[in-house]
Design a protein around this motif. Structure first.
Motif, PDB file in Angstrom:
ATOM      1  N   TYR A 153      -7.709  13.786  10.175  1.00  0.00           N
ATOM      2  CA  TYR A 153      -7.240  12.963  11.287  1.00  0.00           C
ATOM      3  C   TYR A 153      -6.979  11.535  10.809  1.00  0.00           C
ATOM      4  O   TYR A 153      -7.491  10.566  11.303  1.00  0.00           O
ATOM      5  CB  TYR A 153      -8.209  13.024  12.480  1.00  0.00           C
ATOM      6  CG  TYR A 153      -9.429  12.159  12.410  1.00  0.00           C
ATOM      7  CD1 TYR A 153      -9.540  11.018  13.222  1.00  0.00           C
ATOM      8  CD2 TYR A 153     -10.484  12.451  11.560  1.00  0.00           C
ATOM      9  CE1 TYR A 153     -10.674  10.218  13.175  1.00  0.00           C
ATOM     10  CE2 TYR A 153     -11.612  11.670  11.521  1.00  0.00           C
ATOM     11  CZ  TYR A 153     -11.702  10.549  12.334  1.00  0.00           C
ATOM     12  OH  TYR A 153     -12.828   9.753  12.287  1.00  0.00           O
ATOM     13  N   CYS A 154      -6.108  11.437   9.831  1.00  0.00           N
ATOM     14  CA  CYS A 154      -5.787  10.147   9.207  1.00  0.00           C
ATOM     15  C   CYS A 154      -4.428   9.657   9.705  1.00  0.00           C
ATOM     16  O   CYS A 154      -3.381  10.147   9.266  1.00  0.00           O
ATOM     17  CB  CYS A 154      -5.783  10.290   7.687  1.00  0.00           C
ATOM     18  SG  CYS A 154      -5.407   8.743   6.831  1.00  0.00           S
ATOM     19  N   ASN A 155      -4.430   8.701  10.617  1.00  0.00           N
ATOM     20  CA  ASN A 155      -3.156   8.147  11.086  1.00  0.00           C
ATOM     21  C   ASN A 155      -2.430   7.395   9.976  1.00  0.00           C
ATOM     22  O   ASN A 155      -1.209   7.287   9.981  1.00  0.00           O
ATOM     23  CB  ASN A 155      -3.380   7.229  12.293  1.00  0.00           C
ATOM     24  CG  ASN A 155      -4.213   6.002  11.957  1.00  0.00           C
ATOM     25  OD1 ASN A 155      -5.177   6.086  11.194  1.00  0.00           O
ATOM     26  ND2 ASN A 155      -3.880   4.875  12.544  1.00  0.00           N
ATOM     27  N   TYR A 156      -3.178   6.901   9.007  1.00  0.00           N
ATOM     28  CA  TYR A 156      -2.576   6.220   7.861  1.00  0.00           C
ATOM     29  C   TYR A 156      -1.699   7.200   7.076  1.00  0.00           C
ATOM     30  O   TYR A 156      -0.598   6.853   6.633  1.00  0.00           O
ATOM     31  CB  TYR A 156      -3.698   5.677   6.977  1.00  0.00           C
ATOM     32  CG  TYR A 156      -3.393   4.354   6.316  1.00  0.00           C
ATOM     33  CD1 TYR A 156      -3.291   3.185   7.065  1.00  0.00           C
ATOM     34  CD2 TYR A 156      -3.224   4.272   4.943  1.00  0.00           C
ATOM     35  CE1 TYR A 156      -3.022   1.976   6.454  1.00  0.00           C
ATOM     36  CE2 TYR A 156      -2.960   3.072   4.328  1.00  0.00           C
ATOM     37  CZ  TYR A 156      -2.857   1.922   5.083  1.00  0.00           C
ATOM     38  OH  TYR A 156      -2.583   0.718   4.483  1.00  0.00           O
ATOM     39  N   TYR A 190      11.315  16.134   3.233  1.00  0.00           N
ATOM     40  CA  TYR A 190      10.848  17.080   4.244  1.00  0.00           C
ATOM     41  C   TYR A 190       9.326  17.055   4.218  1.00  0.00           C
ATOM     42  O   TYR A 190       8.711  17.153   3.154  1.00  0.00           O
ATOM     43  CB  TYR A 190      11.341  18.500   3.945  1.00  0.00           C
ATOM     44  CG  TYR A 190      10.750  19.528   4.870  1.00  0.00           C
ATOM     45  CD1 TYR A 190      11.249  19.693   6.167  1.00  0.00           C
ATOM     46  CD2 TYR A 190       9.674  20.306   4.455  1.00  0.00           C
ATOM     47  CE1 TYR A 190      10.689  20.631   7.027  1.00  0.00           C
ATOM     48  CE2 TYR A 190       9.118  21.243   5.310  1.00  0.00           C
ATOM     49  CZ  TYR A 190       9.625  21.397   6.594  1.00  0.00           C
ATOM     50  OH  TYR A 190       9.074  22.306   7.440  1.00  0.00           O
ATOM     51  N   VAL A 191       8.719  16.895   5.380  1.00  0.00           N
ATOM     52  CA  VAL A 191       7.262  16.840   5.433  1.00  0.00           C
ATOM     53  C   VAL A 191       6.753  17.912   6.386  1.00  0.00           C
ATOM     54  O   VAL A 191       7.398  18.249   7.371  1.00  0.00           O
ATOM     55  CB  VAL A 191       6.763  15.451   5.887  1.00  0.00           C
ATOM     56  CG1 VAL A 191       7.116  14.391   4.871  1.00  0.00           C
ATOM     57  CG2 VAL A 191       7.328  15.083   7.258  1.00  0.00           C
ATOM     58  N   LEU A 197       3.725   9.965   6.023  1.00  0.00           N
ATOM     59  CA  LEU A 197       4.638  11.106   6.135  1.00  0.00           C
ATOM     60  C   LEU A 197       5.886  10.728   6.934  1.00  0.00           C
ATOM     61  O   LEU A 197       7.011  11.058   6.552  1.00  0.00           O
ATOM     62  CB  LEU A 197       3.928  12.283   6.801  1.00  0.00           C
ATOM     63  CG  LEU A 197       2.797  12.936   6.009  1.00  0.00           C
ATOM     64  CD1 LEU A 197       2.104  13.993   6.854  1.00  0.00           C
ATOM     65  CD2 LEU A 197       3.311  13.543   4.711  1.00  0.00           C
ATOM     66  N   LEU A 198       5.695  10.029   8.045  1.00  0.00           N
ATOM     67  CA  LEU A 198       6.830   9.605   8.869  1.00  0.00           C
ATOM     68  C   LEU A 198       7.724   8.631   8.115  1.00  0.00           C
ATOM     69  O   LEU A 198       8.956   8.714   8.169  1.00  0.00           O
ATOM     70  CB  LEU A 198       6.329   8.963  10.162  1.00  0.00           C
ATOM     71  CG  LEU A 198       5.632   9.888  11.159  1.00  0.00           C
ATOM     72  CD1 LEU A 198       5.071   9.080  12.326  1.00  0.00           C
ATOM     73  CD2 LEU A 198       6.588  10.951  11.669  1.00  0.00           C
ATOM     74  N   PHE A 233       0.771  -1.234   0.000  1.00  0.00           N
ATOM     75  CA  PHE A 233       0.000   0.000   0.000  1.00  0.00           C
ATOM     76  C   PHE A 233       0.805   1.289   0.000  1.00  0.00           C
ATOM     77  O   PHE A 233       0.289   2.335  -0.376  1.00  0.00           O
ATOM     78  CB  PHE A 233      -0.941   0.003   1.214  1.00  0.00           C
ATOM     79  CG  PHE A 233      -1.794  -1.225   1.307  1.00  0.00           C
ATOM     80  CD1 PHE A 233      -2.614  -1.600   0.256  1.00  0.00           C
ATOM     81  CD2 PHE A 233      -1.763  -2.025   2.436  1.00  0.00           C
ATOM     82  CE1 PHE A 233      -3.404  -2.742   0.333  1.00  0.00           C
ATOM     83  CE2 PHE A 233      -2.540  -3.177   2.526  1.00  0.00           C
ATOM     84  CZ  PHE A 233      -3.366  -3.530   1.468  1.00  0.00           C
ATOM     85  N   TYR A 234       2.068   1.245   0.423  1.00  0.00           N
ATOM     86  CA  TYR A 234       2.828   2.476   0.598  1.00  0.00           C
ATOM     87  C   TYR A 234       3.899   2.658  -0.482  1.00  0.00           C
ATOM     88  O   TYR A 234       4.483   1.688  -0.963  1.00  0.00           O
ATOM     89  CB  TYR A 234       3.504   2.494   1.974  1.00  0.00           C
ATOM     90  CG  TYR A 234       2.561   2.862   3.091  1.00  0.00           C
ATOM     91  CD1 TYR A 234       2.419   4.186   3.502  1.00  0.00           C
ATOM     92  CD2 TYR A 234       1.797   1.902   3.730  1.00  0.00           C
ATOM     93  CE1 TYR A 234       1.546   4.540   4.521  1.00  0.00           C
ATOM     94  CE2 TYR A 234       0.914   2.234   4.747  1.00  0.00           C
ATOM     95  CZ  TYR A 234       0.796   3.550   5.138  1.00  0.00           C
ATOM     96  OH  TYR A 234      -0.076   3.896   6.129  1.00  0.00           O
TER      97      TYR A 234
END
Length: 275
Positions: A141-144, A159-160, A149-150, A18-19
């Motif tokens: 509020y999407c932790n996904y 850079y995020v 980003l992390l 997915f990423y």
């Protein structure tokens, strides 16, 4: 709580699916739909936006790949339960993993103080009603997305920039509901609309004989409570000294089955309470 290599492998596979830079799932669906092997990101997959618009008639307006992926998610939840959450979701796995840093005596077991399902479904109801006000919450509020980003910052040096809402999401996901919540899956339990909608589908489908769910052989169960203590989402409890799974927040991670000393908890077809 256990976190065996088999579960690790599933979440790593989920990251590859997915990423970015892999995004094999999105690329595969895109290829089937368009005949082109496209370079896609996590946003192409978004399961939250179609879910948010289930009631306002705009479900199909936010990208064919996203809509098809959401329908696949719903179908999987219907037949097999929320296996996406328990077997593949890297964001949920990450908060569960870091929760092991903090000793359990400093963590909150939310199930001891409140019923999780009403809060979970109440948040989902609010999420589904927000579009009628002309607003959207999916990206706020999407932790996904925060995990994406992390991951990009740590692995690719990007850079995020985090908005205020995403910073608050990260704090709730990783700190309040991660580090200081027993099991580290508090965000999954209370705030994730994708998990909540899967649970509704799973609970309704569990009444059918051909769908799969977590089951307990009550004749074999010895009431040792190991499954209750090990469950990362407070979905196992003792009822009349026998284990009983709550399908309203079970994520089908399989931890309860793995720790059961008499193999009374397992995954199978039909009613989730065996005699």
């Amino acid at each position: 709580m256990t976190f065996p290599v088999k579960r690790w492998a599933g979440y790593v596979f989920g990251f590859i699916l997915f990423y970015a830079p892999f995004a094999l799932f999105q690329r595969g669906i895109g290829y089937l739909l368009t005949g082109k092997w496209m370079r896609l990101s996590i946003h192409t997959l978004c399961l939250r936006i179609p879910t948010e618009h289930l009631l306002d008639g705009r479900f199909g307006e936010y990208g064919l790949i996203s809509v098809v992926s959401t329908l696949i998610l719903f179908a999987a939840a219907f037949f097999f339960g929320p296996v996406f959450c328990g077997k593949l979701c890297p964001a949920g796995a990450f908060s569960e993993l870091i929760s092991k840093i903090v000793p359990e005596r400093f963590q909150i077991s939310w199930g001891k103080y409140t019923e999780i399902a009403p809060i979970r479904y109440g948040m989902l109801a609010g999420y589904l009603l927000v579009p009628f006000s002309g607003e959207i919450l999916a990206c706020n509020y999407c932790n996904y997305f925060v995990f994406d980003l992390l991951a990009n910052q740590m692995t690719r040096g990007y850079y995020v920039a985090f908005s205020t809402s995403l910073l608050l999401t990260g704090f709730l996901w990783l700190v309040v509901f991660g580090l200081f919540t027993k099991g580290g899956r508090g965000f999954c339990n209370f705030l994730c609309p994708v998990g909540a909608i899967q649970s509704i589908i799973h609970y309704a489908a569990s009444k059918l004989p051909f769908t799969w769910c977590r089951k307990v052989d009550t004749g074999r169960c010895i009431g040792c409570s190991k499954c209750v203590h090990s469950c990362p989402v407070d979905a196992m409890r003792l009822v009349d000294h026998k284990a009983s799974p709550c399908l309203h927040n079970c994520i089908e991670c399989g931890v309860c089955s793995a720790v059961c000393p008499v193999h009374a908890v397992h995954y199978g077809r039909g009613d989730h309470h065996e005699k």
